[in-house]
Enzyme design. Structure first.
Site, mmCIF file in Angstrom:
data_model
loop_
_atom_site.group_PDB
_atom_site.id
_atom_site.type_symbol
_atom_site.label_atom_id
_atom_site.label_comp_id
_atom_site.label_asym_id
_atom_site.label_seq_id
_atom_site.Cartn_x
_atom_site.Cartn_y
_atom_site.Cartn_z
ATOM 1 N N ASN A 5 36.090 -13.815 108.483
ATOM 2 C CA ASN A 5 35.889 -13.490 107.063
ATOM 3 C C ASN A 5 36.516 -12.122 106.824
ATOM 4 O O ASN A 5 35.965 -11.100 107.227
ATOM 5 C CB ASN A 5 34.382 -13.454 106.740
ATOM 6 C CG ASN A 5 34.110 -12.971 105.320
ATOM 7 O OD1 ASN A 5 35.010 -12.976 104.471
ATOM 8 N ND2 ASN A 5 32.885 -12.554 105.053
ATOM 9 N N TRP A 6 37.651 -12.134 106.167
ATOM 10 C CA TRP A 6 38.401 -10.884 105.989
ATOM 11 C C TRP A 6 37.839 -9.995 104.877
ATOM 12 O O TRP A 6 38.263 -8.869 104.726
ATOM 13 C CB TRP A 6 39.861 -11.202 105.693
ATOM 14 C CG TRP A 6 40.665 -11.487 106.919
ATOM 15 C CD1 TRP A 6 40.243 -11.404 108.216
ATOM 16 C CD2 TRP A 6 42.044 -11.886 106.972
ATOM 17 N NE1 TRP A 6 41.269 -11.718 109.082
ATOM 18 C CE2 TRP A 6 42.384 -12.024 108.332
ATOM 19 C CE3 TRP A 6 43.023 -12.152 106.004
ATOM 20 C CZ2 TRP A 6 43.657 -12.404 108.745
ATOM 21 C CZ3 TRP A 6 44.290 -12.531 106.417
ATOM 22 C CH2 TRP A 6 44.605 -12.660 107.771
ATOM 23 N N LYS A 7 36.955 -10.540 104.058
ATOM 24 C CA LYS A 7 36.430 -9.768 102.909
ATOM 25 C C LYS A 7 37.616 -9.232 102.093
ATOM 26 O O LYS A 7 38.626 -9.907 102.000
ATOM 27 C CB LYS A 7 35.502 -8.662 103.402
ATOM 28 C CG LYS A 7 34.452 -9.182 104.395
ATOM 29 C CD LYS A 7 33.359 -8.225 104.678
ATOM 30 C CE LYS A 7 32.411 -8.856 105.699
ATOM 31 N NZ LYS A 7 31.191 -8.111 105.886
ATOM 32 N N HIS A 90 27.407 -15.466 100.368
ATOM 33 C CA HIS A 90 27.430 -14.353 101.324
ATOM 34 C C HIS A 90 26.502 -13.254 100.811
ATOM 35 O O HIS A 90 26.379 -13.037 99.608
ATOM 36 C CB HIS A 90 28.862 -13.827 101.459
ATOM 37 C CG HIS A 90 29.023 -12.865 102.593
ATOM 38 N ND1 HIS A 90 28.615 -11.556 102.519
ATOM 39 C CD2 HIS A 90 29.520 -13.034 103.847
ATOM 40 C CE1 HIS A 90 28.859 -10.965 103.668
ATOM 41 N NE2 HIS A 90 29.411 -11.834 104.497
ATOM 42 N N GLU A 92 26.815 -10.204 100.646
ATOM 43 C CA GLU A 92 27.466 -9.204 99.777
ATOM 44 C C GLU A 92 27.581 -9.734 98.348
ATOM 45 O O GLU A 92 27.490 -8.972 97.384
ATOM 46 C CB GLU A 92 28.838 -8.819 100.364
ATOM 47 C CG GLU A 92 28.670 -7.924 101.588
ATOM 48 C CD GLU A 92 29.762 -8.036 102.630
ATOM 49 O OE1 GLU A 92 30.847 -8.575 102.329
ATOM 50 O OE2 GLU A 92 29.526 -7.591 103.771
ATOM 51 N N GLU A 159 23.167 -15.292 108.544
ATOM 52 C CA GLU A 159 23.663 -13.917 108.567
ATOM 53 C C GLU A 159 22.517 -12.954 108.313
ATOM 54 O O GLU A 159 22.227 -12.635 107.145
ATOM 55 C CB GLU A 159 24.637 -13.688 107.413
ATOM 56 C CG GLU A 159 25.924 -14.407 107.475
ATOM 57 C CD GLU A 159 26.986 -13.619 106.713
ATOM 58 O OE1 GLU A 159 27.929 -13.173 107.352
ATOM 59 O OE2 GLU A 159 26.854 -13.426 105.499
ATOM 60 N N GLY A 165 27.999 -5.833 109.804
ATOM 61 C CA GLY A 165 28.772 -4.597 109.806
ATOM 62 C C GLY A 165 28.052 -3.409 110.418
ATOM 63 O O GLY A 165 28.492 -2.265 110.253
ATOM 64 N N SER A 197 28.008 -8.809 113.079
ATOM 65 C CA SER A 197 28.496 -8.010 114.218
ATOM 66 C C SER A 197 28.817 -8.853 115.449
ATOM 67 O O SER A 197 28.620 -8.414 116.581
ATOM 68 C CB SER A 197 27.494 -6.909 114.573
ATOM 69 O OG SER A 197 27.355 -6.009 113.490
ATOM 70 N N GLY A 218 33.169 -11.005 110.713
ATOM 71 C CA GLY A 218 33.784 -10.111 109.734
ATOM 72 C C GLY A 218 34.734 -9.139 110.415
ATOM 73 O O GLY A 218 35.899 -9.448 110.669
ATOM 74 N N GLY A 219 34.215 -7.951 110.728
ATOM 75 C CA GLY A 219 35.034 -6.866 111.277
ATOM 76 C C GLY A 219 35.965 -7.274 112.411
ATOM 77 O O GLY A 219 37.149 -6.906 112.406
#
Ligand code: PEP
Length: 237
Positions: A5-7, A90, A92, A159, A165, A197, A218-219
């Site tokens: 997930n590149w956001k 998500h 966010e 999640e 993150g 993470s 993600g990251g």
């Protein structure tokens, strides 16, 4: 199922470059890998991923097919751009853009109707966990966001918000306990993936749990070396 997930990272050109660099690592994999990219990068990624076991998707959408919704995008627009799946709900989106379970439910319905695979995210905050409300929160999110839908067609991503993150992933034991709980009301064969993470150092232990069928990353999906390592680890299981 490994989904990056590149956001809000990478332009269309950067995304294409990333995929070209990833090719040597995905040429011989047995199962496809998934990447949720920014809207503007979908077409270029789909083109760059042609012939590869790399499936491109989106990170959000509106439930309406068209209309006066400035700044929004519909399932049919995503489909035409080449997206195969979409991340919905998500944390966010829920926290920063005030998305409700009812709205997420309409989006999931629309994604299914359009032939986009929905990846529905649920998860509790640190405070809710500390108050012993994890199961209550997850039950509500699951029930309300999936109400009236064909459950066999939905992938759920657990999640925990406290793990996103932060570098503090849920331990395999914690994640497994929650996944088993989430699985109970769902059809037996549903895919439930873990998030928060996830990195090359903890993926294998997570995937060795019986109810963890993949990871939403993600990251660690932003860097070719890390993402390639995750793919290689998954492929060697
Ligand atoms: C995410 O927000 O989808 C996510 C999994 O982020 P990270 O891996 O960076 O915690």
């Amino acid at each position: 199922m490994i989904i990056g997930n590149w956001k809000m990272h990478k332009t269309s050109g950067e995304a294409r470059q990333f995929i070209h660099s990833l090719i040597p690592f995905i040429q011989n994999i047995s199962t496809s890998v998934f990447l949720a990219v920014p809207f503007t990068a979908i077409s270029s990624c789909v083109e760059a991923a042609e012939g590869l076991k790399l499936i491109i998707g989106a990170q959000n959408m509106h439930d309406a097919d068209e209309g006066a919704f400035t700044g929004e995008i519909s399932a049919s627009m995503l489909k035409e751009a080449g997206a195969s799946f979409v991340i919905l709900g998500h944390s966010e989106r829920r926290q920063l853009f005030y998305e409700t379970d009812a709205f997420i439910n309409r989006k999931v319905r629309s994604a299914l109707q359009s032939g986009l695979q929905p990846i529905v995210c649920i998860g509790e905050t640190q405070e809710e966990r500390a108050l012993g409300k994890t199961q209550e929160v997850l039950t509500r999110q699951l029930k309300d966001s999936l109400f009236g839908l064909d459950l066999t067609r939905v992938v759920v991503a657990y999640e925990p918000i406290w793990a996103i993150g932060t570098g503090q992933a849920a331990t395999p034991a914690i994640a497994q306990t929650v996944h088993a709980f989430i699985r109970e009301p769902l059809p037996k064969k549903n895919i439930i993936i873990s998030a928060g993470s996830v990195n090359p150092g903890n993926l294998t232990a997570l995937l060795s749990e019986p109810d963890i069928n993949g990871a939403l990353v993600g990251g660690a999906s932003l860097n070719v070396e890390d993402f390639a390592q995750l793919i290689t680890l998954r492929n060697s299981l």
